[in-house]
Motif scaffolding. Structure first.
Motif, mmCIF file in Angstrom:
data_model
loop_
_atom_site.group_PDB
_atom_site.id
_atom_site.type_symbol
_atom_site.label_atom_id
_atom_site.label_comp_id
_atom_site.label_asym_id
_atom_site.label_seq_id
_atom_site.Cartn_x
_atom_site.Cartn_y
_atom_site.Cartn_z
ATOM 1 N N LEU B 188 81.616 44.342 94.582
ATOM 2 C CA LEU B 188 81.937 45.725 95.564
ATOM 3 C C LEU B 188 83.627 45.908 95.330
ATOM 4 C CD1 LEU B 188 80.238 44.635 98.895
ATOM 5 C CD2 LEU B 188 79.255 46.050 97.017
ATOM 6 N N GLY B 189 84.212 45.049 94.780
ATOM 7 C CA GLY B 189 85.850 44.938 94.670
ATOM 8 C C GLY B 189 86.570 45.194 95.856
ATOM 9 N N SER B 190 85.801 44.429 96.688
ATOM 10 C CA SER B 190 86.666 44.701 98.255
ATOM 11 C C SER B 190 87.930 44.126 98.540
ATOM 12 C CB SER B 190 85.788 44.484 99.449
ATOM 13 O OG SER B 190 84.850 43.534 98.947
ATOM 14 N N THR B 191 88.767 44.482 99.379
ATOM 15 C CA THR B 191 89.824 43.771 99.597
ATOM 16 C C THR B 191 89.339 42.307 100.687
ATOM 17 O OG1 THR B 191 91.142 45.624 99.343
ATOM 18 C CG2 THR B 191 92.163 43.934 100.350
ATOM 19 N N MET B 192 89.954 41.311 100.302
ATOM 20 C CA MET B 192 89.526 40.281 101.362
ATOM 21 C C MET B 192 90.804 39.217 101.624
ATOM 22 S SD MET B 192 85.741 39.048 100.038
ATOM 23 C CE MET B 192 84.336 40.210 99.703
ATOM 24 N N ILE B 193 90.966 38.984 103.005
ATOM 25 C CA ILE B 193 91.691 37.807 103.301
ATOM 26 C C ILE B 193 90.888 36.823 104.171
ATOM 27 C CG2 ILE B 193 93.480 37.473 104.778
ATOM 28 C CD1 ILE B 193 94.496 40.514 104.497
ATOM 29 N N MET B 194 91.043 35.535 103.570
ATOM 30 C CA MET B 194 90.358 34.436 104.010
ATOM 31 C C MET B 194 91.360 33.362 104.679
ATOM 32 S SD MET B 194 87.607 31.905 102.059
ATOM 33 C CE MET B 194 88.754 31.370 101.320
ATOM 34 N N ILE B 195 91.176 32.739 105.792
ATOM 35 C CA ILE B 195 91.708 31.896 106.294
ATOM 36 C C ILE B 195 90.812 30.550 106.075
ATOM 37 C CG2 ILE B 195 92.285 30.614 108.499
ATOM 38 C CD1 ILE B 195 93.750 33.122 108.229
#
Lengths: 296, 265
Positions: B188-195
């Motif tokens: 999907l090429g999505s932007t992800m932010i992960m803790i």
């Protein structure tokens, strides 16, 4: 020493068990299952039957003397036989069977308690949702809920100037408090995560109420409804005694005025059984509606 | 070029009963579209608070969160969150849980049939289509988290925020889900932010790792770029020198900061 011997015999008895299990055929197992069901039924039904029988015997003995002020069960059976055997007779506007009277009273409960349920859940949601509303309303609720049902009756008669709405109001005001308080507790206990889900989805107030709040608080709401319906059944009898009509409550009052003690006893049994059924009904509806909500 | 997501000099403090406690101080970070960024730090350093700020669930005390140059001040479906404990509604089935999100977000723009296809496509994406009629209580922890990810993806978010998404899972399930997330990110090429607080996880998944100093008044200590080619395979990476170097850098940062705090106490 004696304990040891007991344990020894137990240990010796163990090898016999697996052999029994292996010996089961399908047919034998089904018969055992039937036996097991019968056994379970018996364990559920025999103790209450025995207790009721003993109570009847004690009552019979205690009230058999000619100076006894209350009728013994045999006399109740003889004099109120028609009431017990024909719950659905209808001999004109005031002379109807007890089942009809119960149904008329149930109709009142349905209206009064129905309004109390709707208003109670709405108010409970408000109290649970808003800290300010809780601080303001909770003390008021806590005081008002301790007022006995009959204490409301004079005020409500004065306000409505009619016996029927007064009786409904008494049922309403008696049964609403546990609904409000339990709903409020349920709403306060909605996990923060569900609220966050709702906020991210931008659910509006109504959507949040219908889709998150009511299902999440449903177990609490149904606890409140169950207590509430019990209270409303308590209130109906008291209210009808004073407001008249053809309900089961008034029937008791009427029987007292014409000294028909056996009739009163039969009516008490009707009231008790009906109350029990109402409680089980709400519990069953609650169990059906809230299935799956308690498990995480 | 302006940044996709910009955290502009953010301070966050909580006040309780007159006592003000500073949680985050002077957070500055820009994230590009399509980037996978991990935020790592010791527990209590305010990394979850930072995620909540980006989600809009908590309000910033100072500074601003800018998404495509527009300030974020309330939660919304364009910043979907995958919660640590999945947060599925237990009275709804898997399908209904996602439908709740889809019918709210796409209720006006998609027809009923389109919404159904969209729900099933997202369930397929996390390989959970077979459990569509199950309730959350009837599926395993890993499966719940998959559904949680599907629900977030179904909102078609600009940024997917993952709050320690695999923290409560066993190591094997976690590895499976990490692969699933990597796959989704690639497709999907999505932007992800992960803790996260798992160093291996951070290095494996991220383009950049944001390392937080310890609280109170935590801030960004270091940002590490992970120059590993994608697709990444965990077995090959286990002996990869770049992987090991990144891993060592993060460990050093956490270890030294941790020791620093102990000395200060």
């Amino acid at each position: 020493m004696s304990i040891q011997t007991v344990e020894d015999t137990k240990v010796k008895a163990f090898p016999a068990k697996p052999a029994e299990v292996i010996a089961f055929t399908a047919k034998a197992r089904r018969r055992i299952d039937l036996l097991a069901i019968a056994g379970r039924l018996a364990t559920a039904l025999v103790p209450p039957a025995v207790v009721i029988l003993v109570l009847l015997v004690v009552w019979q003995v205690a009230c058999s003397s000619p100076t006894a002020s209350l009728p013994p069960p045999s006399q109740v059976w003889n004099e109120a036989c028609d009431l017990i055997a024909h719950p659905f007779f209808d001999n004109g506007p005031q002379d109807i069977g007890l089942a009809w009277r119960v149904l008329i009273s149930l109709q009142r409960v349905a209206i009064g308690f129905g309004i109390a349920a709707v208003v109670g859940v709405a108010l409970g949601a408000l109290v649970g949702q808003s800290v300010w509303a809780m601080r303001g309303l909770d003390p008021v609720f806590q005081i008002l809920r301790t007022v006995p049902p009959l204490a409301w009756l004079p005020l409500s008669l004065a306000a409505f100037r009619d016996s029927n709405p007064s009786a409904l109001f008494v049922i309403f005001i008696t049964s609403i408090w546990p609904v409000i308080i339990n709903t409020a507790v349920g709403v306060r206990n909605i996990p923060e995560d569900y609220r966050n889900v709702a906020r991210i989805l931008r659910l509006n107030q109504l959507e949040f109420f219908v889709k998150i709040m009511v299902p999440a608080a449903a177990p609490y709401i149904f606890t409140g409804l169950r207590i509430g319906i019990g209270l409303s059944w308590l209130a109906i009898v008291a209210a009808e005694m004073l407001t008249g009509g053809v309900g089961i409550g008034f029937f008791i009052w009427d029987a007292w005025n014409s000294s028909r003690l056996p009739d009163i006893i039969v009516a008490l049994v009707y009231i008790g059984v009906t109350g029990f059924c109402l409680d089980r009904l709400v519990a069953a509806v609650g169990a059906f509606v809230t299935r799956g909500t308690t498990a995480k | 070029m302006t940044a996709y997501l910009k955290l502009d000099h953010i301070d966050k403090s909580f006040s309780r009963g007159g006592q003000v406690s500073e949680v985050l101080k002077d957070i500055r970070l820009t994230i590009d579209a399509g980037e996978f960024v991990s935020i790592i730090g010791h527990s209590g350093c305010g990394k979850s608070t930072l995620l909540n700020l980006i989600a809009g669930l908590t309000k910033v005390s100072k500074g601003a969160v800018l998404l495509e140059n527009r300030e974020v001040d309330s939660p919304g479906p364009e910043r979907a969150v995958v919660f640590q404990n999945h947060s599925l509604l237990p009275w709804l089935t898997v399908y209904e849980n996602i439908n709740l999100a889809v019918s709210k977000v796409f209720g006006r723009t998609k027809s009923r049939a389109e919404r159904h296809d969209w729900i099933m496509r997202n369930l397929d994406l996390v390989q959970m289509a077979h459990a569509r009629d199950k309730r959350p209580a009837e599926i395993s922890g890993g499966m719940k988290q998959r559904v949680g990810i599907a629900r977030a993806l179904a909102m078609e978010p600009k940024i997917l925020l993952l709050d320690e998404p695999f923290g409560a899972l066993d190591a094997l399930t976690r590895a499976h889900l990490q692969d699933a997330v990597m796959d989704i990110h690639a497709r999907l090429g999505s932007t992800m932010i992960m803790i996260t607080h798992d160093v291996d996880e951070a290095v494996l998944l991220s383009d950049r790792i944001v390392m937080m100093t310890n609280g109170p008044a935590a801030t960004i200590g270091e940002v590490l770029s992970v120059p590993l080619a994608r697709p990444r395979r965990r077995i090959e990476l286990a002996s990869d020198r770049t992987f090991l170097r990144c891993r060592e850098a993060v460990l050093k940062f956490l270890y030294e900061r941790h020791r620093f705090v102990e000395a200060a106490e």
